[in-house]
Design an enzyme around this catalytic site. Sequence first.
Site, PDB file in Angstrom:
ATOM      1  N   LYS A  13       0.827  -1.215   0.000  1.00  0.00           N
ATOM      2  CA  LYS A  13       0.000   0.000   0.000  1.00  0.00           C
ATOM      3  C   LYS A  13       0.859   1.262   0.000  1.00  0.00           C
ATOM      4  CE  LYS A  13      -2.113  -0.862   3.895  1.00  0.00           C
ATOM      5  NZ  LYS A  13      -1.429  -2.092   4.320  1.00  0.00           N
ATOM      6  N   ARG A  88      -8.960   1.519   9.222  1.00  0.00           N
ATOM      7  CA  ARG A  88      -8.505   0.175   9.583  1.00  0.00           C
ATOM      8  C   ARG A  88      -9.528  -0.555  10.437  1.00  0.00           C
ATOM      9  NH1 ARG A  88      -2.612   1.089   9.056  1.00  0.00           N
ATOM     10  NH2 ARG A  88      -1.441  -0.805   9.438  1.00  0.00           N
ATOM     11  N   ARG A 127      11.813  -5.606   4.149  1.00  0.00           N
ATOM     12  CA  ARG A 127      11.504  -4.174   4.016  1.00  0.00           C
ATOM     13  C   ARG A 127      12.546  -3.315   4.722  1.00  0.00           C
ATOM     14  NH1 ARG A 127       5.357  -2.574   4.683  1.00  0.00           N
ATOM     15  NH2 ARG A 127       5.538  -3.111   6.875  1.00  0.00           N
ATOM     16  N   ARG A 160      11.888  -1.368  10.420  1.00  0.00           N
ATOM     17  CA  ARG A 160      10.945  -0.826  11.398  1.00  0.00           C
ATOM     18  C   ARG A 160      10.846  -1.780  12.585  1.00  0.00           C
ATOM     19  NH1 ARG A 160       5.607   0.394   7.951  1.00  0.00           N
ATOM     20  NH2 ARG A 160       4.653  -0.536   9.769  1.00  0.00           N
ATOM     21  N   ARG A 171       0.252  -8.330  13.712  1.00  0.00           N
ATOM     22  CA  ARG A 171      -0.337  -7.336  12.808  1.00  0.00           C
ATOM     23  C   ARG A 171      -1.235  -8.011  11.760  1.00  0.00           C
ATOM     24  NH1 ARG A 171       4.695  -4.515  10.686  1.00  0.00           N
ATOM     25  NH2 ARG A 171       3.272  -3.281   9.425  1.00  0.00           N
TER      26      ARG A 171
HETATM   27  P1  AMP Z   1       1.440   1.080   8.773  1.00  0.00           P
HETATM   28  O1  AMP Z   1       2.617   1.945   8.480  1.00  0.00           O
HETATM   29  O2  AMP Z   1       0.207   1.474   8.014  1.00  0.00           O
HETATM   30  O3  AMP Z   1       1.729  -0.393   8.675  1.00  0.00           O
HETATM   31  O4  AMP Z   1       1.066   1.365  10.320  1.00  0.00           O
HETATM   32  C1  AMP Z   1       1.975   1.061  11.355  1.00  0.00           C
HETATM   33  C2  AMP Z   1       1.251   1.041  12.681  1.00  0.00           C
HETATM   34  O5  AMP Z   1       0.659   2.333  12.939  1.00  0.00           O
HETATM   35  C3  AMP Z   1       0.076   0.052  12.761  1.00  0.00           C
HETATM   36  O6  AMP Z   1       0.495  -1.268  13.072  1.00  0.00           O
HETATM   37  C4  AMP Z   1      -0.745   0.686  13.879  1.00  0.00           C
HETATM   38  O7  AMP Z   1      -0.160   0.457  15.144  1.00  0.00           O
HETATM   39  C5  AMP Z   1      -0.598   2.174  13.573  1.00  0.00           C
HETATM   40  N1  AMP Z   1      -1.655   2.656  12.652  1.00  0.00           N
HETATM   41  C6  AMP Z   1      -1.478   3.151  11.385  1.00  0.00           C
HETATM   42  N2  AMP Z   1      -2.656   3.491  10.840  1.00  0.00           N
HETATM   43  C7  AMP Z   1      -3.601   3.198  11.774  1.00  0.00           C
HETATM   44  C8  AMP Z   1      -5.023   3.295  11.809  1.00  0.00           C
HETATM   45  N3  AMP Z   1      -5.724   3.743  10.752  1.00  0.00           N
HETATM   46  N4  AMP Z   1      -5.655   2.903  12.940  1.00  0.00           N
HETATM   47  C9  AMP Z   1      -4.983   2.459  14.011  1.00  0.00           C
HETATM   48  N5  AMP Z   1      -3.649   2.308  14.040  1.00  0.00           N
HETATM   49  C10 AMP Z   1      -2.948   2.675  12.934  1.00  0.00           C
END
Ligand code: AMP
Length: 234
Positions: A13, A88, A127, A160, A171
Amino acid sequence: MNVILLGPPGVGKGTQGALLAEGSSWKHMATGDILRANRREGTPLGQEARKHMDAGELVPDELIVAMVKDALASLPPDQGVIFDGFPRTVPQAQALDGVLADLGRKVDRVVVLEADEDVLVKRIAGRLNCPGCGSVFNVHNNTPAVEGICDNCGSDLVHRPDDRPETVRNRLEVYREQTEPLIRFYEGRGGVLVRIRGEGSVEEGQRGIRKLLEQEASSGPPPTGASEGLGTRA
Ligand code: AMP
């Protein structure tokens, strides 16, 4: 035009959203990136988000919705938005409908990126993230020109903390339980939702997504803010 990129962690994404926005007037709104920026800056939101993120859990809905609402309020009304990693949960999607309606916007397209779990786990393990500018690379299919160095800003690339294998499993579980129900949520909305496989190369994925968005654009008036980026790339 407001587009949601929906899919499990590691499906691409972030990479696809950034490419769509590159050289166009689209705003790539990645909630994970905004949270990581808040963590780097040590804001109260960043401090609160840290414990949830490092455990692979979701940050509470009310914090995320307020953050997105703020980010949207600062955009020109006709700027196209690519939502990446948001919504989400179903409550986030319901809140997004309200926030968009207040701004005279709506969800125009939901692109679901799908891939088998073994592909996702491999991708996440490979990654590499740039702590300087947020660019994302991958040792398997999106390598930086110089090993370990960001092509865009020259910073040292890092893994990360939430990409550790034990956190990744959580996750993926959180995705299945809390985010996947969004597919049904949007499926009922007259063709707004489209699906694409995310296992191929970055370029294949990008071509496929652009084609889906162009089809949507050609069935109605040109989307504000979308045509430039989508029309000029190969
Ligand atoms: P991502 O970079 O999208 O994989 O997001 C990394 C982390 O940020 C996720 O595992 C959540 O802990 C938090 N996070 C990102 N977007 C959201 C969201 N829309 N709702 C809740 N937590 C989020």
